[in-house]
Design an enzyme around this catalytic site. Structure first.
Site, PDB file in Angstrom:
ATOM      1  CG  HIS A 335      -1.616   1.270   1.489  1.00 18.56           C
ATOM      2  ND1 HIS A 335      -2.882   1.544   1.023  1.00 18.56           N
ATOM      3  CD2 HIS A 335      -1.216   2.370   2.177  1.00 18.56           C
ATOM      4  CE1 HIS A 335      -3.233   2.759   1.406  1.00 18.56           C
ATOM      5  NE2 HIS A 335      -2.237   3.284   2.114  1.00 18.56           N
ATOM      6  CD  GLU A 336       2.252   3.560   3.832  1.00 18.84           C
ATOM      7  OE1 GLU A 336       2.677   4.646   3.376  1.00 18.84           O
ATOM      8  OE2 GLU A 336       1.208   3.485   4.509  1.00 18.84           O
ATOM      9  CD  GLU A 415      -4.133   6.577   2.484  1.00 20.69           C
ATOM     10  OE1 GLU A 415      -3.969   5.358   2.697  1.00 20.69           O
ATOM     11  OE2 GLU A 415      -3.203   7.405   2.501  1.00 20.69           O
TER      12      GLU A 415
END
EC number: 3.4.24.84
Length: 475
Positions: A335-336, A415
């Site tokens: 995700h990051e 996000e």
């Protein structure tokens, strides 16, 4: 007729009084709006006492109640600290706290042999006294938050001695950065001529890039211990994943965040071909201090099947903040890294710098308006630092509120995109379980008021993220 007469009376007031009144009015309007939103969310905490049906598969009633009580306590603290902050700010403005502190700074400089011609020196003294005042008035609130609220809910890992030492160290490090940077910025504005705003913007751009570059290597280690992630399966898999998306990874660190809190996190930093990843020890199941404490209390390794453990140990194992397994850690990093691959980091930097340039340009337009200084008690002088404070903090307040909300909306979009990127890496299932664990570990409350969420949440609510990931898993 009376309304129009009142409006005419207000308009006929001196410009400085209109400005001062508008600043106070807007400040209290924002405060009341924030309080309204907080009360909506607080009502959710109070009334949602049972796990909603859609959450029963991912959250047990005990964890749900713990998170509800934790967020309720935080909400109460936020209300009183916010109320105090608003009252303090209003009193400072009403009783001329800013010009008083400026005069006091001049007096101190005079004792040291610096006269009124040394405006930059006086400005630095003003900054030192202002940040000292802020640190001292904020200390009781910080102590209460750490040693009452965080302690009560099992997050605080600090002793009072460690906390005070940390606070002093943070203050000193802040001054070592703030004062030299501010003096150079003020000097550039003084000598920059008609286009000083361009030079000031370029200077702040360079400073921000330098600070981002050196923070984790030279500043963060002053407060926390950074250790290279040992060779092993997790490190190998992180390197493989980074290589698969051309992320120029050079080092992976584990930071000992458990010294002060059991909250968990992960981030990356660095520019160009020198990227580093930092994992909090509380994020990693095998590094979790809480897990080790359970093992020490039991005198043995908890068995995977739970057989042979006492009921007390079984309960602790069940409720411990266990961090994430290697596969889940990789999903979180996926995700990051998605933020990097999708250009979110660069986009945020560009937006930040565009905003910075605009603000310096408007500052150049407004700095000559004497009524702005007069509104805050500066009738005979217009110090550059005070101009920066008045314009950036007070005059730009409405713009800053709109910008903050816009960035919150954009952040939520980013996000979702980063979650989608992790899915493409085949991490949907592991990210799904990681988000549940992290929510449990941090006692996040998964039910939120829609208006409060829309205004404040930079990350989408847990259920929305899980639903998006669940759809992918079912596909």
């Amino acid at each position: 007729m009376g309304t129009w007469a009142s409006l005419e009376a207000v308009w006929e007031m001196p410009a400085e009084k209109r400005i001062f009144g508008a600043v106070l009015l807007f400040s209290w309007t924002v405060y009341l709006w924030e309080t309204f939103l907080a009360q909506r969310q607080r009502k959710i905490y109070k009334t949602t006492t049972h796990v909603p049906l859609e959450l029963e598969q991912i959250m047990d009633s005990e964890t749900f109640e713990k998170s509800r009580l934790y967020q309720l306590d935080k909400s109460t603290f936020s209300f009183w600290s916010g109320f105090y902050s608003e009252i303090e700010g209003t009193l400072i403005l009403l009783f001329g706290g800013i010009p008083y502190l400026w005069r006091l700074s001049g007096r101190f400089c005079g004792y040291a042999g610096f006269g009124s011609d040394y405006e930059i020196t006086q400005s630095l003294m003003f900054l030192l006294l202002a940040t000292l005042f802020s640190a001292l008035t904020g200390l009781p609130w910080s102590l209460y938050n750490t040693f009452v609220i965080e302690e009560k809910h099992g997050f605080n890992q600090q002793t009072l001695g460690f906390f005070m030492k940390d606070a002093v160290k943070k203050f000193v490090v802040t001054q070592c950065i703030l004062l030299p940077v501010s003096s150079l910025l003020l000097y550039i504005i003084k000598i920059g001529g008609d286009y000083f705003f361009i030079y000031a913007w370029l200077f702040t751009l360079v400073v921000s890039l330098v600070l981002v570059t050196i923070y984790a290597d030279y500043i963060a280690p002053l407060f926390d211990k950074f250790t290279p992630l040992p060779e092993g399966k997790l490190k190998q898999e992180i390197e493989v994943m980074a290589k698969s998306i051309d992320f120029p990874l050079t080092k992976v660190y584990v930071v000992e965040g458990s010294k002060r809190s059991s909250h968990s996190n992960a981030y990356f930093y660095g520019f160009f071909k020198n990227k580093r990843i930092v994992l909090f020890d509380t994020l990693l199941e095998e590094y979790s201090v809480l897990n080790k404490d359970i093992q020490e209390e039991s005198g043995m390794e908890p068995r995977n099947d739970g057989e042979g453990d006492s009921e007390e140990i079984k309960t602790k194992v069940k409720n411990k903040k266990q961090g994430c397994k290697n596969e889940e850690v990789l999903a979180v990093l996926g995700h990051e890294l998605g933020h990097w691959k999708l250009g979110h980091t660069v986009k945020n930097i560009i937006i930040s710098q565009m905003n910075s340039f605009l603000c310096f340009f408007l500052f150049a337009v407004l700095i000559g308006r004497k009524e702005l200084f007069a509104a805050f008690g500066f009738y005979d002088s217009q110090p550059t630092l005070i101009g920066l404070l008045i314009i950036f903090q007070f005059i730009f307040s409405p713009y800053n509120e709109v910008l903050s909300f816009s960035l919150t909306v954009l952040s939520r979009r980013f996000e979702f995109q980063a979650d989608a990127f992790a899915k493409k890496l085949g991490k949907a299932k592991d990210l799904y379980s990681a988000l549940i664990k992290l929510n449990k570990d941090n006692l996040g409350f998964p039910v939120s008021d829609w208006l409060f969420s829309m205004w404040h949440y930079s990350h989408p609510p847990l259920l929305e993220r899980l639903q998006a990931l669940k759809t992918s898993k079912e596909d």
